[in-house]
Design a protein around this motif. Sequence first.
Motif, short mmCIF file in Angstrom:
data_model
loop_
_atom_site.label_atom_id
_atom_site.label_comp_id
_atom_site.label_asym_id
_atom_site.label_seq_id
_atom_site.Cartn_x
_atom_site.Cartn_y
_atom_site.Cartn_z
N THR A 18 0.84 -1.18 0.00
CA THR A 18 0.00 0.00 0.00
C THR A 18 0.88 1.24 0.00
OG1 THR A 18 -1.65 -1.18 1.31
CG2 THR A 18 -1.81 1.22 1.27
N LYS A 19 0.47 2.26 -0.74
CA LYS A 19 1.19 3.53 -0.74
C LYS A 19 0.64 4.37 0.41
CE LYS A 19 2.67 7.24 -3.74
NZ LYS A 19 2.60 7.76 -5.12
N VAL A 20 1.52 4.77 1.31
CA VAL A 20 1.13 5.54 2.49
C VAL A 20 1.57 6.98 2.29
CG1 VAL A 20 1.41 5.78 4.98
CG2 VAL A 20 1.38 3.50 3.95
N ILE A 21 0.60 7.91 2.36
CA ILE A 21 0.89 9.34 2.25
C ILE A 21 0.38 10.01 3.51
CG2 ILE A 21 0.52 11.44 0.91
CD1 ILE A 21 -0.16 9.63 -1.47
N THR A 22 1.28 10.67 4.23
CA THR A 22 0.87 11.38 5.43
C THR A 22 1.10 12.87 5.24
OG1 THR A 22 3.04 11.07 6.43
CG2 THR A 22 1.38 9.46 6.97
N ALA A 23 0.23 13.67 5.81
CA ALA A 23 0.34 15.13 5.74
C ALA A 23 0.40 15.65 7.17
CB ALA A 23 -0.85 15.72 5.02
N PHE A 34 4.31 16.61 3.10
CA PHE A 34 3.86 15.27 2.78
C PHE A 34 5.02 14.30 2.75
CE2 PHE A 34 0.90 18.23 0.88
CZ PHE A 34 -0.31 17.73 1.31
N LYS A 35 4.78 13.07 3.21
CA LYS A 35 5.77 12.01 3.16
C LYS A 35 5.08 10.79 2.53
CE LYS A 35 9.54 9.79 4.29
NZ LYS A 35 10.82 10.05 3.70
N GLU A 36 5.68 10.26 1.46
CA GLU A 36 5.12 9.10 0.77
C GLU A 36 6.06 7.92 0.92
OE1 GLU A 36 4.41 9.94 -3.30
OE2 GLU A 36 3.29 11.76 -2.90
N LEU A 37 5.49 6.73 1.13
CA LEU A 37 6.28 5.52 1.13
C LEU A 37 5.40 4.33 0.81
CD1 LEU A 37 5.96 3.89 4.19
CD2 LEU A 37 6.98 6.05 4.80
N ILE A 38 6.03 3.24 0.41
CA ILE A 38 5.32 2.00 0.09
C ILE A 38 5.55 1.04 1.25
CG2 ILE A 38 5.11 0.09 -1.52
CD1 ILE A 38 4.35 2.67 -2.83
N ALA A 51 6.43 7.67 9.05
CA ALA A 51 6.35 8.81 8.13
C ALA A 51 6.01 10.09 8.89
CB ALA A 51 5.31 8.53 7.06
#
Length: 60
Positions: A18-23, A34-38, A51
């Motif tokens: 899952t691609k995780v995007i946190t703000a 924003f920080k994105e990771l898989i 993140a």
Amino acid sequence: MAKKAVASLKTGKGKDYTKVITAVRSPKTGAYTFKELIAHNDHVKEAIEVAREAVIESAQ
């Protein structure tokens, strides 16, 4: 192109990730970072915490 990238994740082992995007809002400027990771589906909650901590550290 985005459809190809998303479609390729839906086949085979890609379903397990899952691609995780946190703000996080910066207390100094009020801007969002924003920080994105898989992350593997079993470790999504840990990935969100990591993140969020990384974004907070980079803002300081």
